[in-house]
Design an enzyme around this catalytic site. Structure first.
Site, PDB file in Angstrom:
ATOM      1  N   GLY A  11       0.826  -1.219   0.000  1.00  0.00           N
ATOM      2  CA  GLY A  11       0.000   0.000   0.000  1.00  0.00           C
ATOM      3  C   GLY A  11       0.848   1.252   0.000  1.00  0.00           C
ATOM      4  N   SER A 132      -3.275   0.786  14.523  1.00  0.00           N
ATOM      5  CA  SER A 132      -3.910   2.098  14.695  1.00  0.00           C
ATOM      6  C   SER A 132      -4.161   2.333  16.170  1.00  0.00           C
ATOM      7  CB  SER A 132      -5.245   2.125  13.952  1.00  0.00           C
ATOM      8  OG  SER A 132      -5.936   3.324  14.235  1.00  0.00           O
ATOM      9  N   TYR A 145     -13.377  -1.569  12.273  1.00  0.00           N
ATOM     10  CA  TYR A 145     -12.003  -1.116  12.004  1.00  0.00           C
ATOM     11  C   TYR A 145     -11.150  -1.308  13.261  1.00  0.00           C
ATOM     12  CZ  TYR A 145      -8.085   1.908  10.748  1.00  0.00           C
ATOM     13  OH  TYR A 145      -6.825   2.387  10.481  1.00  0.00           O
TER      14      TYR A 145
HETATM   15  N1  NAP Z   1      -4.465   7.932   8.052  1.00  0.00           N
HETATM   16  C1  NAP Z   1      -4.665   7.661   9.322  1.00  0.00           C
HETATM   17  O1  NAP Z   1      -5.071   8.527  10.084  1.00  0.00           O
HETATM   18  C2  NAP Z   1      -4.357   6.282   9.863  1.00  0.00           C
HETATM   19  C3  NAP Z   1      -4.409   6.096  11.243  1.00  0.00           C
HETATM   20  C4  NAP Z   1      -4.128   4.855  11.772  1.00  0.00           C
HETATM   21  C5  NAP Z   1      -3.776   3.799  10.949  1.00  0.00           C
HETATM   22  N2  NAP Z   1      -3.754   3.989   9.596  1.00  0.00           N
HETATM   23  C6  NAP Z   1      -3.376   2.831   8.762  1.00  0.00           C
HETATM   24  O2  NAP Z   1      -2.310   3.185   7.910  1.00  0.00           O
HETATM   25  C7  NAP Z   1      -2.316   2.370   6.750  1.00  0.00           C
HETATM   26  C8  NAP Z   1      -2.190   3.239   5.520  1.00  0.00           C
HETATM   27  O3  NAP Z   1      -3.365   4.022   5.394  1.00  0.00           O
HETATM   28  P1  NAP Z   1      -3.374   5.527   4.826  1.00  0.00           P
HETATM   29  O4  NAP Z   1      -3.978   6.369   5.884  1.00  0.00           O
HETATM   30  O5  NAP Z   1      -2.063   5.897   4.259  1.00  0.00           O
HETATM   31  O6  NAP Z   1      -4.504   5.382   3.695  1.00  0.00           O
HETATM   32  P2  NAP Z   1      -4.454   5.480   2.104  1.00  0.00           P
HETATM   33  O7  NAP Z   1      -3.832   6.764   1.688  1.00  0.00           O
HETATM   34  O8  NAP Z   1      -5.846   5.170   1.677  1.00  0.00           O
HETATM   35  O9  NAP Z   1      -3.476   4.280   1.697  1.00  0.00           O
HETATM   36  C9  NAP Z   1      -3.898   2.943   1.734  1.00  0.00           C
HETATM   37  C10 NAP Z   1      -2.988   2.126   0.843  1.00  0.00           C
HETATM   38  O10 NAP Z   1      -3.406   0.766   0.906  1.00  0.00           O
HETATM   39  C11 NAP Z   1      -3.509   0.260  -0.419  1.00  0.00           C
HETATM   40  N3  NAP Z   1      -4.530  -0.788  -0.450  1.00  0.00           N
HETATM   41  C12 NAP Z   1      -5.857  -0.711  -0.149  1.00  0.00           C
HETATM   42  N4  NAP Z   1      -6.440  -1.908  -0.289  1.00  0.00           N
HETATM   43  C13 NAP Z   1      -5.473  -2.765  -0.682  1.00  0.00           C
HETATM   44  C14 NAP Z   1      -5.439  -4.150  -0.994  1.00  0.00           C
HETATM   45  N5  NAP Z   1      -6.543  -4.917  -0.957  1.00  0.00           N
HETATM   46  N6  NAP Z   1      -4.261  -4.707  -1.359  1.00  0.00           N
HETATM   47  C15 NAP Z   1      -3.140  -3.957  -1.426  1.00  0.00           C
HETATM   48  N7  NAP Z   1      -3.094  -2.640  -1.167  1.00  0.00           N
HETATM   49  C16 NAP Z   1      -4.251  -2.063  -0.794  1.00  0.00           C
HETATM   50  C17 NAP Z   1      -3.820   1.448  -1.300  1.00  0.00           C
HETATM   51  O11 NAP Z   1      -3.230   1.238  -2.582  1.00  0.00           O
HETATM   52  P3  NAP Z   1      -4.015   1.064  -3.960  1.00  0.00           P
HETATM   53  O12 NAP Z   1      -5.395   1.622  -3.794  1.00  0.00           O
HETATM   54  O13 NAP Z   1      -3.176   1.841  -4.928  1.00  0.00           O
HETATM   55  O14 NAP Z   1      -3.958  -0.404  -4.181  1.00  0.00           O
HETATM   56  C18 NAP Z   1      -3.049   2.561  -0.598  1.00  0.00           C
HETATM   57  O15 NAP Z   1      -1.722   2.633  -1.074  1.00  0.00           O
HETATM   58  C19 NAP Z   1      -3.626   1.564   6.818  1.00  0.00           C
HETATM   59  O16 NAP Z   1      -3.360   0.270   7.309  1.00  0.00           O
HETATM   60  C20 NAP Z   1      -4.457   2.334   7.822  1.00  0.00           C
HETATM   61  O17 NAP Z   1      -5.414   1.539   8.471  1.00  0.00           O
HETATM   62  C21 NAP Z   1      -4.037   5.203   9.041  1.00  0.00           C
END
Ligand code: NAP
Length: 270
Positions: A11, A132, A145
């Site tokens: 991701g 998270s 989640y």
């Molecule tokens: N942002 C926050 O506040 C926050 C807080 C706590 C934890 N997190 C965690 O951090 C991680 C990254 O999230 P983010 O906030 O950076 O969100 P994001 O910008 O939506 O990035 C999510 C990434 O996951 C990929 N993805 C989604 N479904 C997938 C699948 N089935 N197989 C492979 N890749 C997949 C997407 O790539 P493609 O769509 O290009 O495949 C994208 O690169 C996640 O695990 C999220 O739960 C985020």
């Protein structure tokens, strides 16, 4: 001369994964990122993006094989790919729950399974599971989640002990709110006016989205990953977020559960 650390990030096309990839590349690592459809990111030239869907084992194996062919090893796996989901538990469809667990829980397990033979052969490796802060408590309208991240956190404790004899370290890194695309890609139960959960659920969605948009730059998560990589004996759980978000974890530990629940309910106007 020590070889470049080889990093594999799922991701990595946006948000936290992309930020980690860019930062580690700047720090001199050889980074391989993944996305479900790399062709979609034509101008992405920070590091190679390989095709991988964490719900499709054949795509995972192909991507891992490609990295091993090109670099011969994988030193660090960052299990970052994940999806959000919101909705009152009662109204959340089971196929949406399955999709969330398939991505956030079974997805990282599949990727770990694919990199382990190489790490075992090397007798070394580091696996960082991105969980998270929301996984440390059952948040309203985000129960699935929270549960998926809590599940990933718990199995990390198991992996850690099972993998230690092979020289492979495993830990979690739990971010607070960071400004990424997560809200746009999130599954959400539509807040129907006829639902008994309306309008409180609608209010909560607005609050959640505001928190993510006002979130910090994900570079902080990237810096935490780099610190973990340089720790001699990585801890099991790491947290990165605002002082208030980190403080909520401390309160959960020290406050009587009823008091903590009251505080959380007040925060979410419930
Ligand atoms: N942002 C926050 O506040 C926050 C807080 C706590 C934890 N997190 C965690 O951090 C991680 C990254 O999230 P983010 O906030 O950076 O969100 P994001 O910008 O939506 O990035 C999510 C990434 O996951 C990929 N993805 C989604 N479904 C997938 C699948 N089935 N197989 C492979 N890749 C997949 C997407 O790539 P493609 O769509 O290009 O495949 C994208 O690169 C996640 O695990 C999220 O739960 C985020």
């Amino acid at each position: 001369m020590k070889p470049l650390p080889i990093i594999f990030i799922t991701g990595a096309s946006s948000g936290i994964g992309k930020s980690i990839g860019i930062y580690l590349t700047e720090k001199g690592c050889k980074v391989y990122g993944t996305a479900r459809n790399p062709a979609q990111y034509k101008n992405f030239n920070y590091f190679p993006l390989l095709a991988l869907d964490v719900s499709k084992p054949d795509t995972i194996q192909t991507a891992v094989n490609e990295v091993l062919k090109l670099s011969g090893r994988i030193d660090v796996l960052i299990n970052n790919a994940g999806v959000g989901i919101t909705g009152p538990l009662e109204e959340t469809p089971y196929d949406a729950i399955d999709h969330c667990y398939n991505t956030n829980f079974k997805g990282p397990m599949r990727v770990i399974e694919a990199v382990l033979p190489a790490m075992r052969k090397q007798q070394s490796g580091l696996i960082v599971n991105i969980t998270s802060i929301a996984g440390a408590m059952g948040l309203p309208y985000r129960g699935i989640y929270s549960a998926s991240k809590a599940s990933l956190s718990i199995i990390t404790e198991t992996y850690r002990m099972e993998l230690k004899p092979f020289g492979v370290h495993c830990c979690t890194l739990a971010p607070g709110d960071f400004a990424t695309n997560i809200a746009a890609g999130r599954y959400h139960v539509a807040p129907e006016k006829t639902s008994p959960y309306h309008p409180l659920y609608q209010q909560n969605i607005d609050q959640m989205n505001a928190h993510v948009s006002a979130g910090s730059d994900p570079i902080a998560v990237a810096k935490s990953v780099y610190k973990i990589m340089n720790a001699k004996h990585p801890k099991v759980h790491y947290v990165v977020g605002s002082p208030l978000q980190k403080f909520s974890l401390l309160l959960k530990k020290v406050l009587p559960s009823k008091v903590f629940e009251k505080m959380l309910s007040k925060h979410y106007n419930l």
